[in-house]
Design a protein around this motif. Structure first.
Motif, PDB file in Angstrom:
ATOM      1  N   THR A  18     -45.161   3.552 -48.183  1.00 32.66           N
ATOM      2  CA  THR A  18     -44.867   3.775 -46.770  1.00 32.66           C
ATOM      3  C   THR A  18     -45.013   5.274 -46.532  1.00 32.66           C
ATOM      4  N   ALA A  19     -44.664   5.721 -45.324  1.00 36.42           N
ATOM      5  CA  ALA A  19     -44.833   7.137 -44.999  1.00 36.42           C
ATOM      6  C   ALA A  19     -43.977   8.047 -45.859  1.00 36.42           C
ATOM      7  N   ASP A  20     -42.910   7.521 -46.428  1.00 35.19           N
ATOM      8  CA  ASP A  20     -42.016   8.403 -47.181  1.00 35.19           C
ATOM      9  C   ASP A  20     -41.583   7.870 -48.544  1.00 35.19           C
ATOM     10  N   SER A  21     -42.209   6.792 -49.006  1.00 31.92           N
ATOM     11  CA  SER A  21     -41.799   6.277 -50.315  1.00 31.92           C
ATOM     12  C   SER A  21     -42.902   5.454 -50.969  1.00 31.92           C
ATOM     13  N   VAL A  22     -42.785   5.307 -52.279  1.00 34.50           N
ATOM     14  CA  VAL A  22     -43.667   4.438 -53.054  1.00 34.50           C
ATOM     15  C   VAL A  22     -42.872   3.187 -53.392  1.00 34.50           C
ATOM     16  N   LEU A  23     -43.318   2.051 -52.881  1.00 32.06           N
ATOM     17  CA  LEU A  23     -42.558   0.811 -53.033  1.00 32.06           C
ATOM     18  C   LEU A  23     -42.810   0.113 -54.359  1.00 32.06           C
ATOM     19  N   GLY A  24     -44.005   0.325 -54.930  1.00 31.21           N
ATOM     20  CA  GLY A  24     -44.320  -0.348 -56.180  1.00 31.21           C
ATOM     21  C   GLY A  24     -45.720  -0.017 -56.637  1.00 31.21           C
ATOM     22  N   GLN A  25     -46.041  -0.494 -57.829  1.00 32.36           N
ATOM     23  CA  GLN A  25     -47.354  -0.252 -58.392  1.00 32.36           C
ATOM     24  C   GLN A  25     -47.791  -1.446 -59.225  1.00 32.36           C
ATOM     25  N   ALA A  26     -49.091  -1.527 -59.443  1.00 36.91           N
ATOM     26  CA  ALA A  26     -49.658  -2.617 -60.231  1.00 36.91           C
ATOM     27  C   ALA A  26     -50.942  -2.117 -60.880  1.00 36.91           C
ATOM     28  N   GLN A  27     -51.417  -2.886 -61.839  1.00 38.76           N
ATOM     29  CA  GLN A  27     -52.667  -2.525 -62.507  1.00 38.76           C
ATOM     30  C   GLN A  27     -53.466  -3.783 -62.809  1.00 38.76           C
ATOM     31  N   THR A  28     -54.782  -3.683 -62.616  1.00 38.73           N
ATOM     32  CA  THR A  28     -55.692  -4.778 -62.962  1.00 38.73           C
ATOM     33  C   THR A  28     -56.870  -4.201 -63.717  1.00 38.73           C
ATOM     34  N   GLU A  44     -59.871 -11.843 -60.404  1.00 35.97           N
ATOM     35  CA  GLU A  44     -58.921 -10.888 -60.968  1.00 35.97           C
ATOM     36  C   GLU A  44     -57.808 -10.581 -59.959  1.00 35.97           C
ATOM     37  N   LEU A  45     -58.162 -10.462 -58.698  1.00 39.40           N
ATOM     38  CA  LEU A  45     -57.149 -10.215 -57.669  1.00 39.40           C
ATOM     39  C   LEU A  45     -56.156 -11.374 -57.605  1.00 39.40           C
ATOM     40  N   HIS A  46     -56.678 -12.595 -57.618  1.00 44.42           N
ATOM     41  CA  HIS A  46     -55.827 -13.783 -57.518  1.00 44.42           C
ATOM     42  C   HIS A  46     -54.960 -13.972 -58.755  1.00 44.42           C
ATOM     43  N   ASP A  47     -55.576 -13.819 -59.920  1.00 45.28           N
ATOM     44  CA  ASP A  47     -54.870 -14.136 -61.157  1.00 45.28           C
ATOM     45  C   ASP A  47     -53.933 -13.023 -61.613  1.00 45.28           C
ATOM     46  N   VAL A  48     -54.285 -11.758 -61.321  1.00 47.49           N
ATOM     47  CA  VAL A  48     -53.537 -10.627 -61.894  1.00 47.49           C
ATOM     48  C   VAL A  48     -52.799  -9.795 -60.847  1.00 47.49           C
ATOM     49  N   LEU A  49     -53.475  -9.477 -59.730  1.00 51.09           N
ATOM     50  CA  LEU A  49     -52.835  -8.576 -58.765  1.00 51.09           C
ATOM     51  C   LEU A  49     -51.792  -9.263 -57.900  1.00 51.09           C
ATOM     52  N   LEU A  50     -52.144 -10.372 -57.282  1.00 49.46           N
ATOM     53  CA  LEU A  50     -51.221 -11.015 -56.346  1.00 49.46           C
ATOM     54  C   LEU A  50     -49.866 -11.351 -56.969  1.00 49.46           C
ATOM     55  N   PRO A  51     -49.826 -11.862 -58.206  1.00 50.57           N
ATOM     56  CA  PRO A  51     -48.503 -12.106 -58.805  1.00 50.57           C
ATOM     57  C   PRO A  51     -47.663 -10.832 -58.949  1.00 50.57           C
ATOM     58  N   GLN A  52     -48.328  -9.694 -59.224  1.00 50.75           N
ATOM     59  CA  GLN A  52     -47.589  -8.433 -59.358  1.00 50.75           C
ATOM     60  C   GLN A  52     -47.039  -7.952 -58.017  1.00 50.75           C
ATOM     61  N   LEU A  53     -47.706  -8.347 -56.927  1.00 50.00           N
ATOM     62  CA  LEU A  53     -47.259  -7.933 -55.591  1.00 50.00           C
ATOM     63  C   LEU A  53     -46.342  -8.959 -54.938  1.00 50.00           C
ATOM     64  N   ASN A  54     -46.022 -10.003 -55.666  1.00 52.57           N
ATOM     65  CA  ASN A  54     -45.182 -11.087 -55.117  1.00 52.57           C
ATOM     66  C   ASN A  54     -45.772 -11.654 -53.835  1.00 52.57           C
ATOM     67  N   GLU A  55     -47.108 -11.723 -53.825  1.00 56.13           N
ATOM     68  CA  GLU A  55     -47.863 -12.312 -52.722  1.00 56.13           C
ATOM     69  C   GLU A  55     -47.701 -11.566 -51.393  1.00 56.13           C
ATOM     70  N   GLU A  56     -47.208 -10.318 -51.423  1.00 56.78           N
ATOM     71  CA  GLU A  56     -47.042  -9.550 -50.182  1.00 56.78           C
ATOM     72  C   GLU A  56     -48.391  -9.222 -49.564  1.00 56.78           C
ATOM     73  N   GLN A  57     -48.426  -9.166 -48.224  1.00 55.88           N
ATOM     74  CA  GLN A  57     -49.629  -8.819 -47.481  1.00 55.88           C
ATOM     75  C   GLN A  57     -49.432  -7.449 -46.820  1.00 55.88           C
ATOM     76  N   PRO A  58     -50.067  -6.406 -47.318  1.00 52.95           N
ATOM     77  CA  PRO A  58     -49.915  -5.078 -46.708  1.00 52.95           C
ATOM     78  C   PRO A  58     -50.583  -5.014 -45.347  1.00 52.95           C
ATOM     79  N   THR A  59     -50.160  -4.051 -44.546  1.00 52.56           N
ATOM     80  CA  THR A  59     -50.786  -3.846 -43.241  1.00 52.56           C
ATOM     81  C   THR A  59     -52.251  -3.451 -43.404  1.00 52.56           C
ATOM     82  N   ALA A  60     -52.495  -2.562 -44.361  1.00 53.87           N
ATOM     83  CA  ALA A  60     -53.856  -2.090 -44.607  1.00 53.87           C
ATOM     84  C   ALA A  60     -54.058  -1.836 -46.088  1.00 53.87           C
ATOM     85  N   ILE A  61     -55.310  -1.963 -46.533  1.00 58.76           N
ATOM     86  CA  ILE A  61     -55.687  -1.680 -47.920  1.00 58.76           C
ATOM     87  C   ILE A  61     -56.766  -0.612 -47.914  1.00 58.76           C
TER      88      ILE A  61
END
Length: 288
Positions: A18-28, A44-61
């Protein structure tokens, strides 16, 4: 919340901010649309990244990636991201832009990537103004881990290594000529395989033969890329990537030979990118 991706051919680092914090990180695994199609990237996104993000949908990538240097290639990454993140705004740019933003911020300089592959640019503090082309694994990648690995493996197969080095290399990787060639020519990303030998060269860098190869690798890089930029002897030269980071002492030695001022060497652009995007979020109050 926005998601930032810094992707090389070997690995991709993801940061949720966010504008003032790092909420989390992941690696693929890393991606390179020069060699991979959208379906392979999406898997790779489906199998490795999405589980690390708990299926969250960011506003922008904001995805910065190796090989993202044309609309066609970028679309492969965009298509994969849109399937994985249907509610997100997608931006795909070259990893060279991430290097410039992370290393130089809002100041002019020369930004260099030295990891599995290599690339450089002249940056005026806002945009990339010049780029001596990176010709990729087959024709270029001077300075990179892949180029370094090619120097080592060619010397090994041509019987040009001292016996102690050749034996150590063979035993470390259980090498055979057929095994090397089979792996190299059947790999979807051959540069990644060649770059694995950079670890051996780091461990043996005090050996005069290995030191000479590393020195040759960086000399080729400066000759073919950095010295081509106007102002290269007055502008700061900055580096990001594992090869620059772990071989920094030799890199600085070679740079000095060319009269270059090396200002910054970092392993990953992630922190610089986080700062860059947070400043934009704070300035505009929306993803930028």
């Amino acid at each position: 919340m926005i998601l930032i991706a810094d992707s090389g051919s070997t690995k991709t680092d993801w940061r949720m901010i966010t504008a003032d914090s790092v909420l989390g990180q992941a690696q693929t695994a890393g991606f390179n649309p020069m060699y991979q199609e959208a379906d392979e990237i999406y898997k790779e996104l489906h199998d490795v990244l999405l589980p690390q993000l708990n299926e969250e949908q960011p506003t922008a990538i904001y995805y910065y990636g190796a090989g993202c240097s044309s609309q066609e290639r970028n679309k492969r990454v965009e298509d994969a991201l849109r399937i994985a993140f249907p509610a997100s705004e997608i931006h795909v740019d070259h990893d060279l832009l991430s290097a410039a933003r992370a290393l130089c911020g809002h100041k002019p300089g020369i930004a260099c990537i030295l990891g599995t592959g290599s690339n450089t640019c002249l940056y005026d503090g806002a945009v990339i103004t010049d780029n001596v082309p990176s010709l990729g694994f087959l024709l270029g990648d001077e300075g990179s881990g892949a180029f370094m690995g090619k120097l080592l493996i060619k010397a090994y197969l041509y019987r040009e290594l001292p016996e102690d080095l050749a034996l150590s290399l063979k035993n470390t990787y259980n090498l055979t000529k057929d095994g090397i060639l089979d792996t190299l020519y059947n790999s979807s990303i051959p540069s990644r395989y060649m770059a694995t030998f950079a670890k051996f060269m780091h461990e043996k860098q005090k050996h005069p033969v290995i030191h000479g190869m590393i020195y040759e690798n960086f000399s080729e890089f400066f000759e073919r890329h950095v010295v081509k930029y106007p102002g290269h002897q007055t502008l700061p030269v900055n580096f990001v990537g594992s090869i620059a980071y772990y071989f920094g002492d030799i890199l600085r030695q070679v740079a000095k030979k060319y009269g270059l001022h090396v200002e910054t060497i970092i392993q990953s652009p992630s922190e610089g990118l986080i700062k860059y995007h947070q400043e934009l979020l704070q300035s505009f109050g929306a993803p930028k």
